[in-house]
Design a protein around this motif. Structure first.
Motif, PDB file in Angstrom:
ATOM      1  N   ASN A   1       0.843  -1.196   0.000  1.00 44.74           N
ATOM      2  CA  ASN A   1       0.000   0.000   0.000  1.00 44.74           C
ATOM      3  C   ASN A   1       0.874   1.241   0.000  1.00 44.74           C
ATOM      4  O   ASN A   1       2.082   1.165   0.227  1.00 44.74           O
ATOM      5  CB  ASN A   1      -0.959  -0.006   1.200  1.00 44.74           C
ATOM      6  CG  ASN A   1      -0.256   0.251   2.508  1.00 44.74           C
ATOM      7  OD1 ASN A   1      -0.118   1.395   2.926  1.00 44.74           O
ATOM      8  ND2 ASN A   1       0.211  -0.812   3.157  1.00 44.74           N
TER       9      ASN A   1
ATOM     10  N   VAL B   1      -4.931   7.621   1.501  1.00 50.60           N
ATOM     11  CA  VAL B   1      -4.500   6.333   0.952  1.00 50.60           C
ATOM     12  C   VAL B   1      -4.370   6.514  -0.560  1.00 50.60           C
ATOM     13  O   VAL B   1      -5.345   6.790  -1.245  1.00 50.60           O
ATOM     14  CB  VAL B   1      -5.490   5.205   1.297  1.00 50.60           C
ATOM     15  CG1 VAL B   1      -5.056   3.906   0.640  1.00 50.60           C
ATOM     16  CG2 VAL B   1      -5.604   5.036   2.812  1.00 50.60           C
TER      17      VAL B   1
ATOM     18  N   LYS C   1      -2.677   4.117  -2.560  1.00 46.22           N
ATOM     19  CA  LYS C   1      -2.873   2.768  -3.110  1.00 46.22           C
ATOM     20  C   LYS C   1      -3.265   1.861  -1.955  1.00 46.22           C
ATOM     21  O   LYS C   1      -2.565   1.778  -0.961  1.00 46.22           O
ATOM     22  CB  LYS C   1      -1.587   2.259  -3.761  1.00 46.22           C
ATOM     23  CG  LYS C   1      -1.735   0.864  -4.338  1.00 46.22           C
ATOM     24  CD  LYS C   1      -0.434   0.368  -4.961  1.00 46.22           C
ATOM     25  CE  LYS C   1      -0.669  -1.003  -5.546  1.00 46.22           C
ATOM     26  NZ  LYS C   1       0.147  -2.009  -4.944  1.00 46.22           N
ATOM     27  N   THR C   2      -4.390   1.188  -2.106  1.00 45.27           N
ATOM     28  CA  THR C   2      -4.889   0.326  -1.042  1.00 45.27           C
ATOM     29  C   THR C   2      -4.297  -1.076  -1.139  1.00 45.27           C
ATOM     30  O   THR C   2      -3.755  -1.454  -2.178  1.00 45.27           O
ATOM     31  CB  THR C   2      -6.429   0.199  -1.092  1.00 45.27           C
ATOM     32  OG1 THR C   2      -6.791  -0.466  -2.301  1.00 45.27           O
ATOM     33  CG2 THR C   2      -7.098   1.544  -1.024  1.00 45.27           C
TER      34      THR C   2
ATOM     35  N   GLU D   1      -9.211  -4.884   0.405  1.00 44.33           N
ATOM     36  CA  GLU D   1      -9.389  -3.773   1.337  1.00 44.33           C
ATOM     37  C   GLU D   1     -10.721  -3.841   2.070  1.00 44.33           C
ATOM     38  O   GLU D   1     -11.736  -4.256   1.526  1.00 44.33           O
ATOM     39  CB  GLU D   1      -9.324  -2.438   0.594  1.00 44.33           C
ATOM     40  CG  GLU D   1      -9.398  -1.281   1.558  1.00 44.33           C
ATOM     41  CD  GLU D   1      -9.652   0.060   0.908  1.00 44.33           C
ATOM     42  OE1 GLU D   1      -9.421   1.064   1.570  1.00 44.33           O
ATOM     43  OE2 GLU D   1     -10.095   0.078  -0.243  1.00 44.33           O
TER      44      GLU D   1
ATOM     45  N   PRO E   1     -12.716  -0.880   3.745  1.00 45.24           N
ATOM     46  CA  PRO E   1     -12.720   0.565   3.979  1.00 45.24           C
ATOM     47  C   PRO E   1     -12.923   0.933   5.451  1.00 45.24           C
ATOM     48  O   PRO E   1     -12.338   1.910   5.926  1.00 45.24           O
ATOM     49  CB  PRO E   1     -13.883   1.068   3.118  1.00 45.24           C
ATOM     50  CG  PRO E   1     -14.029   0.034   2.046  1.00 45.24           C
ATOM     51  CD  PRO E   1     -13.670  -1.270   2.693  1.00 45.24           C
TER      52      PRO E   1
ATOM     53  N   THR F   1      -9.554   0.414   7.219  1.00 42.54           N
ATOM     54  CA  THR F   1      -8.632   1.462   6.803  1.00 42.54           C
ATOM     55  C   THR F   1      -8.959   2.772   7.511  1.00 42.54           C
ATOM     56  O   THR F   1      -8.076   3.433   8.056  1.00 42.54           O
ATOM     57  CB  THR F   1      -8.684   1.654   5.275  1.00 42.54           C
ATOM     58  OG1 THR F   1      -8.425   0.399   4.644  1.00 42.54           O
ATOM     59  CG2 THR F   1      -7.674   2.675   4.810  1.00 42.54           C
TER      60      THR F   1
ATOM     61  N   SER G   1      -3.350  -6.382   7.633  1.00 40.00           N
ATOM     62  CA  SER G   1      -3.703  -5.186   6.854  1.00 40.00           C
ATOM     63  C   SER G   1      -3.481  -3.933   7.692  1.00 40.00           C
ATOM     64  O   SER G   1      -2.964  -2.920   7.197  1.00 40.00           O
ATOM     65  CB  SER G   1      -5.156  -5.252   6.392  1.00 40.00           C
ATOM     66  OG  SER G   1      -5.328  -6.309   5.467  1.00 40.00           O
TER      67      SER G   1
ATOM     68  N   TYR H   1      -0.712  -0.812   6.782  1.00 37.55           N
ATOM     69  CA  TYR H   1      -0.948   0.637   6.719  1.00 37.55           C
ATOM     70  C   TYR H   1      -0.093   1.374   7.741  1.00 37.55           C
ATOM     71  O   TYR H   1       0.471   2.436   7.441  1.00 37.55           O
ATOM     72  CB  TYR H   1      -2.428   0.954   6.938  1.00 37.55           C
ATOM     73  CG  TYR H   1      -3.270   0.729   5.707  1.00 37.55           C
ATOM     74  CD1 TYR H   1      -3.107   1.509   4.578  1.00 37.55           C
ATOM     75  CD2 TYR H   1      -4.223  -0.275   5.677  1.00 37.55           C
ATOM     76  CE1 TYR H   1      -3.866   1.303   3.438  1.00 37.55           C
ATOM     77  CE2 TYR H   1      -4.998  -0.496   4.548  1.00 37.55           C
ATOM     78  CZ  TYR H   1      -4.816   0.302   3.433  1.00 37.55           C
ATOM     79  OH  TYR H   1      -5.567   0.091   2.307  1.00 37.55           O
TER      80      TYR H   1
END
Length: 128
Positions: free
Chosen positions: A62, A78, A80-81, A85, A87, A90, A114, A118
């Motif tokens: 990401n 963001v 590039k996820t 993903e 949401p 995130t 994940s 991030y």
């Protein structure tokens, strides 16, 4: 009849290979991601600006853009996820980082890798 059975067996074989490849893709790098160390950042040393951060690890790759104003994280976009993903996850991670003003926040249950992906890209942005 033999030709039909060969076709059916061939289709089943392809489905098994695709399924096995999918399982490998989904789980590849899972353990490394769970053990990924996230380090705190020192915002007192960071000038105002927007910083790009990238974390590359297969489907968890990401990219983020972290904006800093007056030695505080003001926004995280963001760019590039991750491949698969969520949401909500995130948003939760980004809001937690902005609220705490650091990368040392709890990960989202059920999305540890994940979340850490991030957090690592945010850390990388602020550690340049």
């Amino acid at each position: 009849m033999k030709k039909v059975m060969m076709i059916i067996l061939s289709i089943l074989g392809v489905l098994v290979l695709v399924g096995a490849g999918g399982v490998f893709y989904i789980t590849n790098g899972l353990e490394a991601g769970e053990n990924l160390a996230i380090n705190p950042v020192d915002l007192t040393k960071i000038e105002d600006g927007t910083y790009a951060g990238v974390y590359q690890a297969g489907r968890w790759t990401n990219e983020v853009a972290v904006s800093v104003a007056d030695h505080q994280i003001s926004n995280i976009d963001v760019v590039k996820t991750v491949t698969i993903e969520s949401p909500e996850m995130t948003s939760t991670i980004i809001n937690s980082v902005i609220e705490k003003q650091n990368t040392t926040v709890d990960t989202v249950t059920g999305a540890t890798v994940s979340s850490k992906a991030y957090l690592k890209s945010i850390e990388n942005a602020l550690s340049q």
